[in-house]
Design a protein around this motif. Structure first.
Motif, PDB file in Angstrom:
ATOM      1  N   GLY A  63       0.805  -1.217   0.000  1.00 15.74           N
ATOM      2  CA  GLY A  63       0.000   0.000   0.000  1.00 15.74           C
ATOM      3  C   GLY A  63       0.835   1.263   0.000  1.00 15.74           C
ATOM      4  N   ALA A  64       2.021   1.194   0.618  1.00 19.11           N
ATOM      5  CA  ALA A  64       2.885   2.371   0.697  1.00 19.11           C
ATOM      6  C   ALA A  64       3.556   2.691  -0.629  1.00 19.11           C
ATOM      7  CB  ALA A  64       3.950   2.156   1.775  1.00 19.11           C
ATOM      8  N   VAL A  65       3.652   1.699  -1.516  1.00 23.15           N
ATOM      9  CA  VAL A  65       4.417   1.879  -2.757  1.00 23.15           C
ATOM     10  C   VAL A  65       3.538   1.853  -4.003  1.00 23.15           C
ATOM     11  CG1 VAL A  65       6.244   0.864  -4.194  1.00 23.15           C
ATOM     12  CG2 VAL A  65       6.481   0.865  -1.707  1.00 23.15           C
ATOM     13  N   ALA A  66       2.453   1.082  -3.969  1.00 22.98           N
ATOM     14  CA  ALA A  66       1.688   0.794  -5.190  1.00 22.98           C
ATOM     15  C   ALA A  66       1.034   2.020  -5.809  1.00 22.98           C
ATOM     16  CB  ALA A  66       0.625  -0.261  -4.900  1.00 22.98           C
ATOM     17  N   ALA A  67       0.590   2.963  -5.000  1.00 24.46           N
ATOM     18  CA  ALA A  67      -0.069   4.174  -5.513  1.00 24.46           C
ATOM     19  C   ALA A  67      -1.216   3.838  -6.458  1.00 24.46           C
ATOM     20  CB  ALA A  67       0.946   5.078  -6.208  1.00 24.46           C
ATOM     21  N   GLY A  68      -1.982   2.797  -6.104  1.00 22.75           N
ATOM     22  CA  GLY A  68      -3.149   2.438  -6.900  1.00 22.75           C
ATOM     23  C   GLY A  68      -2.913   1.406  -7.975  1.00 22.75           C
ATOM     24  N   LEU A  69      -1.651   1.002  -8.187  1.00 21.85           N
ATOM     25  CA  LEU A  69      -1.353  -0.005  -9.201  1.00 21.85           C
ATOM     26  C   LEU A  69      -1.644  -1.407  -8.663  1.00 21.85           C
ATOM     27  CD1 LEU A  69       2.062   1.313 -10.585  1.00 21.85           C
ATOM     28  CD2 LEU A  69      -0.145   1.381 -11.760  1.00 21.85           C
ATOM     29  N   SER A  70      -1.827  -2.353  -9.567  1.00 23.99           N
ATOM     30  CA  SER A  70      -2.020  -3.743  -9.171  1.00 23.99           C
ATOM     31  C   SER A  70      -0.683  -4.351  -8.755  1.00 23.99           C
ATOM     32  CB  SER A  70      -2.605  -4.545 -10.334  1.00 23.99           C
ATOM     33  OG  SER A  70      -1.648  -4.664 -11.382  1.00 23.99           O
ATOM     34  N   ALA A  71      -0.738  -5.491  -8.079  1.00 22.33           N
ATOM     35  CA  ALA A  71       0.488  -6.173  -7.662  1.00 22.33           C
ATOM     36  C   ALA A  71       1.315  -6.594  -8.875  1.00 22.33           C
ATOM     37  CB  ALA A  71       0.138  -7.393  -6.807  1.00 22.33           C
ATOM     38  N   ASP A  72       0.655  -7.098  -9.909  1.00 18.84           N
ATOM     39  CA  ASP A  72       1.363  -7.501 -11.128  1.00 18.84           C
ATOM     40  C   ASP A  72       2.114  -6.323 -11.735  1.00 18.84           C
ATOM     41  OD1 ASP A  72       0.507 -10.123 -11.025  1.00 18.84           O
ATOM     42  OD2 ASP A  72      -1.242  -9.775 -12.288  1.00 18.84           O
ATOM     43  N   ARG A  73       1.390  -5.213 -11.858  1.00 21.63           N
ATOM     44  CA  ARG A  73       1.982  -4.039 -12.515  1.00 21.63           C
ATOM     45  C   ARG A  73       3.131  -3.464 -11.692  1.00 21.63           C
ATOM     46  NH1 ARG A  73       4.403  -0.711 -14.270  1.00 21.63           N
ATOM     47  NH2 ARG A  73       3.922   0.934 -15.787  1.00 21.63           N
ATOM     48  N   LEU A  74       2.999  -3.503 -10.376  1.00 22.98           N
ATOM     49  CA  LEU A  74       4.078  -3.015  -9.520  1.00 22.98           C
ATOM     50  C   LEU A  74       5.341  -3.850  -9.715  1.00 22.98           C
ATOM     51  CD1 LEU A  74       4.009  -1.812  -5.902  1.00 22.98           C
ATOM     52  CD2 LEU A  74       5.452  -3.767  -6.431  1.00 22.98           C
TER      53      LEU A  74
END
Length: 316
Positions: A63-74
């Motif tokens: 949650g601290a890094v994704a900024a709304g992106l999916s896990a795959d995309r991160l």
């Protein structure tokens, strides 16, 4: 007949030869030894898996890094993936980064209540000039080490191998483009349940007379591809198929295979492709009424080209 040179085979495969355990007496004692010898050796890959003890911390790191992106995309973005690793370590997760990433993907697939994805990015299709390099590299790593696309996204040592392989065939392909391409393949090489019955009704024999034979790669001139747009490209050698892929820019994709540099790179001690023996064919989009993606999946599923990922019945 001479014995095969196991050291030459190992060198060509990029594998390593190691001493095995002494088998116990009798034929049954050989089974574990044979199973070990025939199993893939995932050099450098992190083994094992995490249980759920760190799940809450993994959610916080994500949650601290994704900024709304999916896990795959991160994980497909090298810089974001490293930021996730750093945050996980900062929060006190005492485990190798590869295992933490794999746990993140497992949580995503099992409905682990990760922070909501607010940026709905569709994974872009692979650029035609990078398509073969990326899929070839994914398939090669799978055969060498039993690696999956998830392994490539999670394990930096394996990702490095992957990027080196892709870069040897497509030097302009960036690490982010490489990983997004692998992610696209993982998502596209499966039949959706809602369309499976339609895909299974497609018969390659029904379009045999609709393929345009472009000739062998030593015969094709660049200007001969000028009128070829959307369609499915097929690369054949003698009685087997090497590669099948759809594209909106078939001419650009086909130009990759005309370049002798490609064949020099993927040749080995056991296979020496010759320009006069590699033939390109195109199934134009206008020649079929069904979606090209359905035909691509069906052709790969039934023909099983050497350098294509296998088509599965569900998304990974």
């Amino acid at each position: 007949m001479t014995e095969p040179n196991q050291f030459a085979i190992s060198r060509e495969l990029g594998s390593r030869i190691s001493a095995g355990d002494t088998p116990s007496f009798g034929r049954l004692g050989l089974l574990p030894l044979v199973a070990h010898a025939h199993g893939p050796v995932p050099v450098g890959m992190s083994q094992g898996r995490l249980d759920g003890r760190y799940d809450e911390l993994i959610k916080r790191a994500f949650g601290a890094v994704a900024a709304g992106l999916s896990a795959d995309r991160l994980l497909a973005d090298p810089s974001l993936a490293r930021a996730f690793d750093h945050k996980a370590k900062e929060l006190g997760i005492a485990a190798p980064p590869a295992l933490i990433r794999k746990r993140l993907l497992r949580m995503r697939k099992s409905g682990g209540r990760l922070p909501k994805t607010t940026i709905k990015e569709r994974v872009p299709s692979i650029e035609p000039h990078n398509a073969f390099a990326i899929e070839y590299s994914v398939v090669r790593l799978s055969r060498l080490f039993g690696a999956t696309v998830d392994d490539i996204l999670c394990d930096e040592s394996l990702a490095g191998e992957f990027q080196t392989m892709v870069g040897s065939l497509a030097p302009q392909c960036s690490p982010l483009t490489c990983r997004l391409g692998a992610l696209y393949l993982r998502k596209s090489r499966h039949t959706q349940s809602s369309r499976r019955h339609l895909i299974e009704q497609l018969h390659p024999s029904s379009v045999n007379d609709r393929w345009l034979d472009l000739g062998t790669i030593n015969e094709i001139a660049s200007n001969a591809l000028a009128g070829v747009n959307a369609g499915i490209l097929r690369v054949d050698e003698a009685e087997r198929s090497l590669y099948i892929s759809r594209s909106d820019a078939v001419a650009e994709m086909a130009s990759t295979f005309i370049n002798p540099f490609l064949w020099d790179r993927i040749a080995n001690h056991f296979w020496h492709p010759h320009a006069a023996g590699i033939r390109l064919k195109v199934l134009p989009a206008s020649a079929v009424s069904e979606p090209l993606e359905d035909w691509e999946l069906r052709l790969i599923q039934l023909i099983e080209p050497v350098f294509n990922m296998r088509v599965t019945a569900r998304a990974a």
